[in-house]
Structures are given as C-alpha cells and as structure tokens.
Design an enzyme around this catalytic site. Structure first.
Site, PDB file in Angstrom:
ATOM      1  N   GLY A  63       3.231   1.933  -2.065  1.00  0.00           N
ATOM      2  CA  GLY A  63       3.554   2.561  -3.411  1.00  0.00           C
ATOM      3  C   GLY A  63       2.591   3.533  -4.122  1.00  0.00           C
ATOM      4  O   GLY A  63       1.751   3.836  -3.550  1.00  0.00           O
TER       5      GLY A  63
ATOM      6  N   LEU B 223       4.312   1.348 -18.681  1.00  0.00           N
ATOM      7  CA  LEU B 223       5.114   2.547 -17.908  1.00  0.00           C
ATOM      8  C   LEU B 223       4.272   3.486 -17.236  1.00  0.00           C
ATOM      9  O   LEU B 223       3.506   4.185 -17.735  1.00  0.00           O
ATOM     10  CB  LEU B 223       6.129   3.143 -18.872  1.00  0.00           C
ATOM     11  CG  LEU B 223       7.021   4.333 -18.270  1.00  0.00           C
ATOM     12  CD1 LEU B 223       8.012   3.795 -17.469  1.00  0.00           C
ATOM     13  CD2 LEU B 223       7.465   5.031 -19.376  1.00  0.00           C
TER      14      LEU B 223
ATOM     15  N   SER C 261      11.855   9.154 -13.639  1.00  0.00           N
ATOM     16  CA  SER C 261      13.303   9.062 -13.743  1.00  0.00           C
ATOM     17  C   SER C 261      13.576   8.375 -14.816  1.00  0.00           C
ATOM     18  O   SER C 261      13.034   7.061 -15.491  1.00  0.00           O
ATOM     19  CB  SER C 261      13.939   8.928 -12.778  1.00  0.00           C
ATOM     20  OG  SER C 261      15.247   8.523 -12.804  1.00  0.00           O
TER      21      SER C 261
ATOM     22  N   ASP D  53       5.394  -7.963   5.399  1.00  0.00           N
ATOM     23  CA  ASP D  53       6.594  -8.244   4.257  1.00  0.00           C
ATOM     24  C   ASP D  53       6.365  -9.338   3.688  1.00  0.00           C
ATOM     25  O   ASP D  53       5.996 -10.678   4.186  1.00  0.00           O
ATOM     26  CB  ASP D  53       7.915  -8.873   5.238  1.00  0.00           C
ATOM     27  CG  ASP D  53       9.170  -8.807   4.747  1.00  0.00           C
ATOM     28  OD1 ASP D  53       9.034  -9.063   3.069  1.00  0.00           O
ATOM     29  OD2 ASP D  53      10.383  -8.812   5.051  1.00  0.00           O
TER      30      ASP D  53
ATOM     31  N   ALA E 128       0.938  -1.233   0.081  1.00  0.00           N
ATOM     32  CA  ALA E 128      -0.037  -0.014   0.080  1.00  0.00           C
ATOM     33  C   ALA E 128       0.846   1.339  -0.056  1.00  0.00           C
ATOM     34  O   ALA E 128       0.446   2.422  -0.068  1.00  0.00           O
ATOM     35  CB  ALA E 128      -0.865   0.089   1.178  1.00  0.00           C
TER      36      ALA E 128
ATOM     37  N   LYS F  47       9.644  -9.909 -13.789  1.00  0.00           N
ATOM     38  CA  LYS F  47       8.275  -9.724 -13.963  1.00  0.00           C
ATOM     39  C   LYS F  47       7.672 -10.936 -14.785  1.00  0.00           C
ATOM     40  O   LYS F  47       6.592 -11.523 -14.283  1.00  0.00           O
ATOM     41  CB  LYS F  47       7.686  -8.567 -14.868  1.00  0.00           C
ATOM     42  CG  LYS F  47       7.970  -7.098 -14.038  1.00  0.00           C
ATOM     43  CD  LYS F  47       7.343  -6.856 -12.785  1.00  0.00           C
ATOM     44  CE  LYS F  47       7.622  -5.632 -12.104  1.00  0.00           C
ATOM     45  NZ  LYS F  47       6.940  -5.568 -10.843  1.00  0.00           N
TER      46      LYS F  47
END
Length: 298
Positions: free
Chosen positions: A17, A190, A197, A63, A15, A165
């Site tokens: 991110g 993306l 960046s 985690d 949560a 991925k």
C-alpha cells in the site's frame, strides 16, 4: 534513532500500500532490515526485484487471513508496522470488508503474541474510529485519542469505514491486552495523495465531519514519520491521533474539491463559515517534538 534500534529487523504489513511502501523505504534508509509482507501478487514481484538490490530487504507473500504466512513474515522481527489494505476485488468498504478487516486484525495480533521476538506493534487505524458519535447524546467536548466512534451510530448511518476501523482496532486492543503484546495505534486522518478520489471510503460523511470541526487529513511523509516515532520512542503508549491538516473553512473545501472533482461543486459543503476545530493531536505533537526524520549518519 536510538542506538539499540540500529540494524534491527522489522516487518511492514501490508507493504504494497501507499503507507506500507513508504515505510519500507524510510525504514531501510534509517538502517533497519525489513521484512516486506505483501498481499498483492503483482506488487510482490516488484518488491522481489527491489530486494535483489538490497540485502536488508526480504519479501514475503503474506495474507492476513493465512496464519502460517503471517508467522513466516514475522520470524526474527522485533517490531511490526501493520495496516489493512482493501482487497483488489472489493475496493470499497461494506459489511463484508469490515468482517475481513476484523478477522485480519485478530490473526495478526495472535501471530505477534506467538512470536517471541516482537517487542512492539504499530497498528494503523483511522480517525474515523474516533470521531463518529451522536452529538445529541453526548457532552460537547473536543475529540482526542480517548474517544471511540459509536458502533451503533456507524451502523445506523452506514459509515462502513468508521465501523470497520473501530471494530478492528478494538479487536486488536483486546487481543493485545489479553496476550501481553506491546501495541500502539496511529489513528490517521484522510491520507492526501495525487490519486485521491471522491470514492475514498474515508470521505463518507465528509460534510458532517466538516461541520463538526473534525475533518482532518495527513500527508504521507508526516504519517510515516509518526509511525517511526512511536515505534522508536520507548515512552509511546496507547492511541495517537495523527494529522497535519484541518479542513474547517470554505477555502479548504474548495481546494479539496478541485482535486477530487475538478468540474463539480465542492462535495456538497456549501457552508461559507469557519468551523471551530474540535479535534486534537496534541499527544502525538508532544512525542514528535524531538523526532528527527532524517537519516542518521555515523
């Protein structure tokens, strides 16, 4: 929203991110109770302050490599929105991070299989798990959800993001099918955001994606809507490519480059032509035709 889903409890992991945080807020707006599973300690404190003002939000330190913490966060939830976030001490993709991502995917799906209440898992993957293949050894065709990136091709050219991925998603699918977990995946382009960046791991191989007509991106709001749509729609299944931007002409490249490197040349993509789009998100588009992303009012 389907009436049966009102007031249900779902878990969002990780949560902390960009996607996870946005999902938490949108799900709360739509009436869900949310278990926010947070990996980052600093973000954990921020979420705890937020939860004190919202009784529908519970916060868990979780985690993905700690099975017990996963079970605690999933307890009582009917659904899980799962995405893997890079460790703060290793903010770039490499073979080590790839191994972590695969282990995390395995643990999360195993935990879901052991949780009686979980009805559906929305697994966030990437378009990089779809697009990478040796063009010389494959029939020329458009790319869609049925395609998988070639693992050996990714290894050969050190496309670590695509490799991680692909292997993590395949691991999740194998376990979901073996354990009978109802899972759908979102293979996102993306993610566009103000702090994007040039070091974003998705951009490795950007020139090749551009020339192959498979360089795609997605806005955060659209990505959130896609996740909620596939969760709420009982007819959703399998994989869904998710993007609402295609970068296939020089104008697109210049615009992206000015965002990433204001004082430099455009990402090495000097090609002035327009490349035919060779990737399709038609499956998701059909599902989202009638999706209403606005808050449903009584």
């Amino acid at each position: 929203m389907a009436p049966a889903l009102l007031n249900q409890t779902v878990c969002v992991m990780d949560a902390s991110g960009r996607l996870g945080s946005a999902l938490v807020h949108r799900l709360l707006q739509r009436g869900y109770a949310v278990h926010a599973a947070v990996h980052n300690h600093d973000e954990l404190q921020s979420f705890k302050r937020l939860s004190s003002d919202n009784k529908k939000l519970r916060v868990f330190g979780s985690d993905p490599l700690d099975y017990h913490s996963l079970m605690e966060a999933l307890k009582g939830c009917c659904g899980l929105f799962y995405s893997f976030e890079l460790p703060s001490d290793n903010p770039t993709y490499d073979e080590f991070v790839g191994e972590l991502e695969v282990r995390a995917a395995h643990n999360v799906l195993e935990a879901c299989a052991q949780t009686d209440t979980i009805d559906k898992v929305v697994f966030t993957s990437s378009a990089t798990a779809v697009i990478w293949r040796d063009q010389h050894n494959s029939v020329r065709s458009d790319v869609n959800e049925r395609n998988w990136s070639d693992i050996n091709f990714c290894k050969k050219f050190k496309l670590w993001h695509g490799l991680s991925k692909t292997v993590a998603e395949k691991t999740a699918w194998a376990l979901a099918m073996d354990r009978g977990v109802n899972m759908v995946s979102i293979n996102a382009g993306l993610l566009m955001h103000p702090n994007l960046s040039i070091k974003d791991p998705y951009l490795l191989g950007a020139a090749e994606m551009f020339k192959d007509g498979v360089f795609v991106a997605v806005d955060l709001g659209f990505l959130v809507d896609a996740h909620i749509c596939v969760f709420e729609d009982s007819s959703s299944y399998g994989r869904y490519l998710c993007f609402n931007r295609v970068l296939n002409c020089s104008k697109d490249v210049v615009k992206l480059s000015s965002m990433l490197l204001p004082s430099s040349s455009p990402l090495g993509l000097e090609d002035e032509g327009v490349h035919e789009q060779k990737i399709s998100s038609q499956k998701l588009s059909k599902l989202m035709v009638d999706f209403n992303s606005e808050l449903q009012m009584e």
